[in-house]
Design an enzyme around this catalytic site. Structure first.
Site, short mmCIF file in Angstrom:
data_model
loop_
_atom_site.label_atom_id
_atom_site.label_comp_id
_atom_site.label_asym_id
_atom_site.label_seq_id
_atom_site.Cartn_x
_atom_site.Cartn_y
_atom_site.Cartn_z
N TYR A 142 26.98 18.02 4.22
CA TYR A 142 27.81 19.14 4.69
C TYR A 142 26.88 20.32 4.94
CZ TYR A 142 31.82 22.42 4.58
OH TYR A 142 32.78 23.38 4.86
N LYS A 170 28.85 16.50 8.26
CA LYS A 170 29.85 17.47 8.70
C LYS A 170 29.09 18.72 9.07
CE LYS A 170 33.78 20.35 7.37
NZ LYS A 170 34.68 20.82 6.29
#
Length: 303
Positions: A142, A170
């Site tokens: 992330y 992500k």
């Protein structure tokens, strides 16, 4: 690029970073979380991120995080991939939470860049590799420098791609040039971490979206993602334009979890819009602006 990741379980193409519902007393409402998870899957999500940023993970205890993983997994079973947000800025703590999540049968882990500490890129890589080696679960990196204070450099990401458990990213950095390089040199699956950039991300090779606005317009985002994957650019553009006011209402006026809970309450999905300090609910001025944005998308609520 190789086919070495062909056996990695699909994590979905439309994922919602779920809010964590609370009771009027401020406790985690697991029953409401289960109902929300079921609705999101029914409406088109094939993956759910549980206790990520939007899930207010930073103010949840370990017991509450694990309780959310359990409740959502039991609610949706194998109908959607359950990705547990187990990353913190403490490597050992992240390993512990990841191992406990694995015992509950989650499908993957979302690990955020270690925030506040500001480690070197060597430290960032060591942090991710230590967590990824602690379980057999697929790991999604992330990258969100706006919250963590540091980015995952392209060279670091390319190095991390060699780890057999690190399979996806992500991206909430919106550096398309950097992402293009990583996509070209690795097998990492990219997900848009910016609701309003879903079409742009998928145009350069991302496989889907992990969104917040997807709480309140799930089916329309499902149509957008499917249109891109069907190479129907005209339809994707039209839906993207139609969703812009909804994205603005959810992501640009107040913090995403705050806005999502408020809109979900108006939609009758959640009984309240309670958040935990230091987050606060929107004031009257903010509510008026959010409602005006939504009205521009034909979403007019009587409250």
């Amino acid at each position: 690029m190789s086919d070495s990741r062909s056996s990695v379980p699909a994590l979905g193409t439309l994922l919602t970073a779920m809010v964590t519902p609370f009771t009027k007393d401020g406790d985690v409402d697991y029953r409401q979380a289960a109902e929300l998870a079921g609705k999101l899957v029914d409406d088109g999500c094939d993956g759910l991120v549980v206790t990520g940023t939007t899930g207010e993970t930073s103010t949840l205890t370990d017991e509450e995080n694990l309780g959310m993983f359990r409740a959502v997994k039991e609610a949706v079973g194998d109908r959607a991939a359950i990705i547990a947000g187990t990353g913190t800025n403490d490597t050992a703590h992240s390993i512990h939470l990841s191992q406990e999540a694995a015992k509950l049968g989650v499908d993957a882990l979302l690990i955020v860049t270690p925030y506040y500490n500001k480690p070197s890129q060597a430290g960032v890589r060591a942090h991710f590799e230590a967590i990824a080696s602690a379980t057999d679960l697929p790991v999604m990196l992330y990258d969100i420098p706006g919250r963590s204070g540091i980015q995952i450099a392209p060279e670091t990401m390319i190095g991390l791609a060699a780890h057999p458990n690190i399979v996806a990213v992500k991206d909430a950095k919106a550096d398309f040039a950097a992402a293009t390089r990583v996509m070209a040199e690795t097998d990492l699956l990219f997900y848009s971490g910016d609701d309003g950039l879903t079409l742009q991300w998928m145009a350069i090779g991302a496989v889907g979206l992990i969104g917040v606005t997807t709480h309140v317009a799930t089916r329309r985002f499902r149509e957008l993602v499917d249109a891109v994957n069907a190479n129907d650019l005209a339809t994707a553009r039209r839906i993207n334009f139609e969703l812009e006011p909804v994205v603005r209402a959810t992501m640009a006026r107040v913090q995403g979890a705050v806005a999502a809970k408020q809109i979900l309450k108006w939609q009758g999905v959640l009984p309240n819009s309670i958040v935990r300090l230091p987050l606060v609910e929107p004031d009257a001025v903010e509510i008026a602006i959010i409602r005006e944005d939504l009205a521009g998308a034909g979403m007019d609520f009587t409250v």
